[in-house]
Design a protein around this motif. Structure first.
Motif, short mmCIF file in Angstrom:
data_model
loop_
_atom_site.label_atom_id
_atom_site.label_comp_id
_atom_site.label_asym_id
_atom_site.label_seq_id
_atom_site.Cartn_x
_atom_site.Cartn_y
_atom_site.Cartn_z
N ARG A 15 40.86 35.91 65.39
CA ARG A 15 40.24 36.04 64.08
C ARG A 15 40.06 34.66 63.44
O ARG A 15 40.81 33.74 63.70
CB ARG A 15 41.12 36.90 63.17
CG ARG A 15 41.23 38.32 63.61
CD ARG A 15 42.07 39.08 62.59
NE ARG A 15 42.39 40.39 63.13
CZ ARG A 15 43.59 40.76 63.52
NH1 ARG A 15 44.60 39.95 63.43
NH2 ARG A 15 43.78 41.97 63.98
N ARG A 16 39.07 34.58 62.56
CA ARG A 16 38.82 33.32 61.84
C ARG A 16 39.28 33.47 60.39
O ARG A 16 39.13 34.53 59.79
CB ARG A 16 37.33 33.00 61.87
CG ARG A 16 36.81 32.73 63.27
CD ARG A 16 35.30 32.58 63.31
NE ARG A 16 34.54 33.53 62.51
CZ ARG A 16 34.20 34.76 62.92
NH1 ARG A 16 34.57 35.20 64.10
NH2 ARG A 16 33.49 35.55 62.15
N ARG A 17 39.81 32.41 59.85
CA ARG A 17 40.28 32.42 58.47
C ARG A 17 39.10 32.22 57.53
O ARG A 17 38.24 31.36 57.76
CB ARG A 17 41.30 31.32 58.25
CG ARG A 17 41.82 31.27 56.85
CD ARG A 17 42.87 30.19 56.70
NE ARG A 17 43.39 30.22 55.36
CZ ARG A 17 43.93 29.20 54.77
NH1 ARG A 17 44.05 28.05 55.43
NH2 ARG A 17 44.40 29.29 53.56
N GLN A 18 39.05 32.98 56.46
CA GLN A 18 38.05 32.79 55.42
C GLN A 18 38.68 31.91 54.35
O GLN A 18 39.65 32.28 53.71
CB GLN A 18 37.61 34.13 54.82
CG GLN A 18 36.56 33.97 53.78
CD GLN A 18 36.15 35.30 53.19
OE1 GLN A 18 36.54 36.35 53.65
NE2 GLN A 18 35.36 35.23 52.14
N ASN A 19 38.14 30.73 54.18
CA ASN A 19 38.70 29.77 53.23
C ASN A 19 38.17 30.02 51.83
O ASN A 19 37.00 30.36 51.64
CB ASN A 19 38.36 28.34 53.65
CG ASN A 19 39.05 27.96 54.93
OD1 ASN A 19 40.22 28.27 55.12
ND2 ASN A 19 38.33 27.29 55.81
N LEU A 20 39.04 29.83 50.84
CA LEU A 20 38.65 29.89 49.44
C LEU A 20 38.55 28.47 48.93
O LEU A 20 39.51 27.71 48.98
CB LEU A 20 39.69 30.67 48.64
CG LEU A 20 39.87 32.13 49.03
CD1 LEU A 20 41.02 32.75 48.23
CD2 LEU A 20 38.59 32.90 48.80
N THR A 21 37.37 28.07 48.43
CA THR A 21 37.14 26.72 47.95
C THR A 21 37.24 26.70 46.43
O THR A 21 36.49 27.40 45.75
CB THR A 21 35.74 26.24 48.38
OG1 THR A 21 35.63 26.40 49.79
CG2 THR A 21 35.53 24.78 48.02
N SER A 22 38.16 25.93 45.89
CA SER A 22 38.38 25.82 44.44
C SER A 22 38.42 27.19 43.78
O SER A 22 37.63 27.48 42.89
CB SER A 22 37.29 24.96 43.78
OG SER A 22 37.24 23.70 44.37
N PRO A 23 39.32 28.07 44.19
CA PRO A 23 39.27 29.46 43.73
C PRO A 23 39.77 29.64 42.29
O PRO A 23 40.95 29.56 42.01
CB PRO A 23 40.18 30.18 44.71
CG PRO A 23 41.17 29.16 45.13
CD PRO A 23 40.44 27.86 45.11
N ASN A 29 33.87 35.11 35.70
CA ASN A 29 32.46 35.15 36.07
C ASN A 29 31.97 36.59 35.94
O ASN A 29 32.56 37.50 36.50
CB ASN A 29 32.31 34.67 37.52
CG ASN A 29 30.87 34.49 37.90
OD1 ASN A 29 29.96 34.93 37.21
ND2 ASN A 29 30.65 33.85 39.03
N ASN A 30 30.90 36.80 35.19
CA ASN A 30 30.36 38.15 35.00
C ASN A 30 29.33 38.54 36.05
O ASN A 30 28.85 39.66 36.05
CB ASN A 30 29.73 38.27 33.60
CG ASN A 30 30.77 38.22 32.51
OD1 ASN A 30 31.93 38.59 32.72
ND2 ASN A 30 30.38 37.74 31.34
N ALA A 31 28.99 37.62 36.92
CA ALA A 31 27.99 37.92 37.95
C ALA A 31 28.58 38.85 39.01
O ALA A 31 29.79 38.85 39.26
CB ALA A 31 27.53 36.62 38.61
N HIS A 91 31.61 30.72 45.99
CA HIS A 91 32.20 29.39 45.86
C HIS A 91 32.73 29.23 44.43
O HIS A 91 32.03 29.49 43.46
CB HIS A 91 31.16 28.31 46.16
CG HIS A 91 31.70 26.93 46.06
ND1 HIS A 91 32.47 26.37 47.04
CD2 HIS A 91 31.60 26.00 45.08
CE1 HIS A 91 32.82 25.15 46.68
NE2 HIS A 91 32.29 24.91 45.49
N GLY A 92 33.97 28.82 44.29
CA GLY A 92 34.56 28.62 42.98
C GLY A 92 35.23 29.85 42.39
O GLY A 92 35.68 29.83 41.27
N SER A 93 35.29 30.92 43.16
CA SER A 93 35.94 32.14 42.69
C SER A 93 36.87 32.66 43.78
O SER A 93 36.53 32.63 44.95
CB SER A 93 34.89 33.21 42.37
OG SER A 93 35.52 34.44 42.06
N GLY A 94 38.04 33.12 43.36
CA GLY A 94 38.96 33.72 44.32
C GLY A 94 38.49 35.07 44.81
O GLY A 94 38.84 35.50 45.90
N GLY A 95 37.67 35.73 44.02
CA GLY A 95 37.09 37.00 44.41
C GLY A 95 38.06 38.16 44.38
O GLY A 95 39.13 38.10 43.78
#
Length: 120
Positions: A15-23, A29-31, A91-95
């Protein structure tokens, strides 16, 4: 039947790791956050960004909304095929980590025999 994914670090295709960038925390974010996870990926919980949140929160958040399969009112021939997890973010959100349901339409495997009724 229990099915699993045996793509560990020692397998030919791990498996590949999904990186969080500046989370940052996702509630800022309302989007609408798109699904960014793909098959054979994993994500690790981590702290939020030092600059945006002083690393005070754990991300990604867990989405606790109810999840259901959508079935057309006419078609009730759908079974639950499986359950999985997905990550919604940008990008920029931990999600968010959310549940994902897989449905299966079994009508192709069922034959219905009808009999003719005669009125008296």
């Amino acid at each position: 039947m229990w099915l699993y994914n045996d793509n560990t670090d020692g397998s030919p295709s791990p498996r590949r790791r999904q990186n969080l960038t500046s989370p940052d925390i996702p509630t800022r974010n309302n989007a609408a956050l798109p699904i960014v996870s793909k098959h054979d990926q994993f994500i690790e919980f981590t702290h939020s960004d030092f600059d945006a949140d002083a690393a005070q929160s754990t991300v990604p958040f867990i989405d606790i909304q109810p999840v259901s399969t959508y079935v057309q009112p006419v078609d009730h021939n759908v079974l639950l095929r499986g359950v999985g997890l997905m990550h919604r973010g940008m990008h920029g959100s931990g999600g968010y980590i959310a549940l994902k349901l897989f449905s299966y339409d079994y009508t192709a495997h069922v034959r219905a025999h009808t009999t003719a009724f005669t009125e008296f």
